[in-house]
Design a protein around this motif. Structure first.
Motif, PDB file in Angstrom:
ATOM      1  N   LYS A 152     -30.286  58.587 102.185  1.00 30.83           N
ATOM      2  CA  LYS A 152     -29.771  59.646 103.050  1.00 30.83           C
ATOM      3  C   LYS A 152     -30.827  60.032 104.076  1.00 30.83           C
ATOM      4  O   LYS A 152     -32.010  59.734 103.928  1.00 30.83           O
ATOM      5  CB  LYS A 152     -29.377  60.869 102.219  1.00 30.83           C
ATOM      6  CG  LYS A 152     -28.297  60.600 101.194  1.00 30.83           C
ATOM      7  CD  LYS A 152     -27.976  61.860 100.405  1.00 30.83           C
ATOM      8  CE  LYS A 152     -26.912  61.603  99.361  1.00 30.83           C
ATOM      9  NZ  LYS A 152     -26.603  62.824  98.564  1.00 30.83           N
ATOM     10  N   ARG A 153     -30.376  60.716 105.109  1.00 36.42           N
ATOM     11  CA  ARG A 153     -31.294  61.184 106.135  1.00 36.42           C
ATOM     12  C   ARG A 153     -32.071  62.393 105.624  1.00 36.42           C
ATOM     13  O   ARG A 153     -31.651  63.094 104.712  1.00 36.42           O
ATOM     14  CB  ARG A 153     -30.516  61.560 107.392  1.00 36.42           C
ATOM     15  CG  ARG A 153     -29.762  60.405 108.031  1.00 36.42           C
ATOM     16  CD  ARG A 153     -28.924  60.879 109.195  1.00 36.42           C
ATOM     17  NE  ARG A 153     -29.751  61.482 110.237  1.00 36.42           N
ATOM     18  CZ  ARG A 153     -29.258  62.045 111.337  1.00 36.42           C
ATOM     19  NH1 ARG A 153     -27.946  62.091 111.520  1.00 36.42           N
ATOM     20  NH2 ARG A 153     -30.072  62.567 112.237  1.00 36.42           N
TER      21      ARG A 153
ATOM     22  N   LYS B 174     -37.501  62.751 101.958  1.00 37.29           N
ATOM     23  CA  LYS B 174     -37.231  62.168 100.650  1.00 37.29           C
ATOM     24  C   LYS B 174     -37.888  63.010  99.549  1.00 37.29           C
ATOM     25  O   LYS B 174     -38.982  63.542  99.731  1.00 37.29           O
ATOM     26  CB  LYS B 174     -37.766  60.735 100.586  1.00 37.29           C
ATOM     27  CG  LYS B 174     -37.212  59.816 101.665  1.00 37.29           C
ATOM     28  CD  LYS B 174     -35.722  59.611 101.501  1.00 37.29           C
ATOM     29  CE  LYS B 174     -35.189  58.580 102.474  1.00 37.29           C
ATOM     30  NZ  LYS B 174     -35.283  59.015 103.884  1.00 37.29           N
TER      31      LYS B 174
END
Length: 334
Positions: free
Chosen positions: A59-60, A63
């Motif tokens: 996912k964007r 992290k």
């Protein structure tokens, strides 16, 4: 980090000062941190280096750190809360300053969702493995499974007597495990929860909130007015989950609730019901203690007869349980 920056520092500045970690400008990411080096003799400052590994999510955005996810995974196997863990680290001066509690709660929510999905898949795989084992044993119906189950609560239900008008428990966990093998693996679970951290502050503000139907995220899946000790309902829901892959042939319960009725409601075919030995023995002991024996059954003064009757009940329970256990061991299935 040090090897690279020491060489780079000498090449760019020709300074032979010492590089040290710039602790005043550390960037914390939960329990992970990013650090940079600075020279004690010149103005050289290195770029930031992550001292933790990131978890790829696909996912964007930023992290998550593996150490944060690993901590929440470990806390789920212990009774320690995020607040308690934060206090331990603060007193031990391990991670100054300790991570923010709200951030830890958000991480716990994401990890718990992944853990739930993983456990659901694992129980499905176990049920499929039981079907494979049944086919290898050449059983006529490969979908049959024998299960045992019970419900436990976060507080004893009898604790509310005389202290509060509400029920003693707020969380009920119903578990069923298979009896086809000695492993007794869990094949179905249901958690009934009345607790909602969103509704309580709203009610304190005078806003009428009805769980679990209010707007926003609600952690409760039942109303506060529902009966938490409705084991018939909880067993029915667990049995329906199991029935997606298997059919329950027999159910072993405690015998002191309507749990077996819930299993029957979820089943199309008839289910055989058994009582586990511990609850059966306790029921036998209570029945003997309540029985009205002849006055000559237990000799001695009245003050000691109750003690003699209780010892007699314990002896009968031990003898019956021993006979049942031996009969079970000596039974040979052909």
């Amino acid at each position: 980090m040090f090897n690279t920056e020491i060489r780079k520092h000498i090449e760019e500045t020709s300074c032979h000062g010492f590089l040290m970690i710039d602790t005043a400008n550390s960037r914390n990411w939960g329990f992970g941190s990013s650090e940079r080096l600075k020279c004690d003799s010149c103005s050289y400052v290195s770029p930031y280096y992550r001292l933790y590994e990131e978890l790829e999510t696909g996912k964007r955005g930023r992290k998550p750190a593996k150490i944060n996810v690993g901590l929440q995974t470990g806390l789920m196997t212990t009774p320690i809360s995020n607040t308690g863990m934060r206090r331990i680290l603060a007193h031990a001066n391990i991670a100054p300053p300790p991570p923010n509690v709200s951030a830890m709660h958000r991480a716990a929510g994401k990890v718990s969702e992944a853990m739930v999905a993983l456990n659901v898949k694992d129980m499905h795989d176990i049920r499929e493995k039981i079907k494979q084992d049944n086919r290898l044993c050449r059983l006529k119906d490969g979908t049959k499974v024998n299960v045992e189950g019970d419900t436990c609560y976060n507080n004893p239900l009898f604790n509310s007597g005389g202290h509060t008008p509400f029920q003693g428990g707020t969380i009920a966990v119903t578990t069923m495990s298979e009896n086809n093998t000695r492993s007794k693996r869990i094949v179905g679970v249901h958690v009934a929860n009345k607790l909602c951290m969103v509704a309580r502050p709203l009610r304190n503000q005078g806003i009428a909130v009805d769980c679990p139907n209010h707007d926003g995220k609600c952690t409760a899946n039942m109303s506060e007015t529902d009966v938490i000790g409705n084991e018939e309902k909880w067993n029915e829901q667990v049995a329906r989950k199991i029935n997606t892959d298997l059919n329950i042939a027999s159910f072993t319960g405690d015998g002191d609730s309507k749990g077996h009725s819930g299993v029957d409601k979820a089943q199309v075919q008839q289910t055989v019901h058994f009582k586990d030995l511990r609850h059966l023995g306790n029921s036998l002991k209570r029945a003997i203690n309540k029985a009205q024996f002849n006055s000559g059954m237990f000799a001695g003064p009245a003050s000691k007869r109750a003690n003699f009757q209780n010892r007699f009940a314990l002896s009968i329970r031990a003898r019956c349980m021993s006979e049942l256990t031996r009969a079970h061991k000596n039974t040979k299935v052909i």
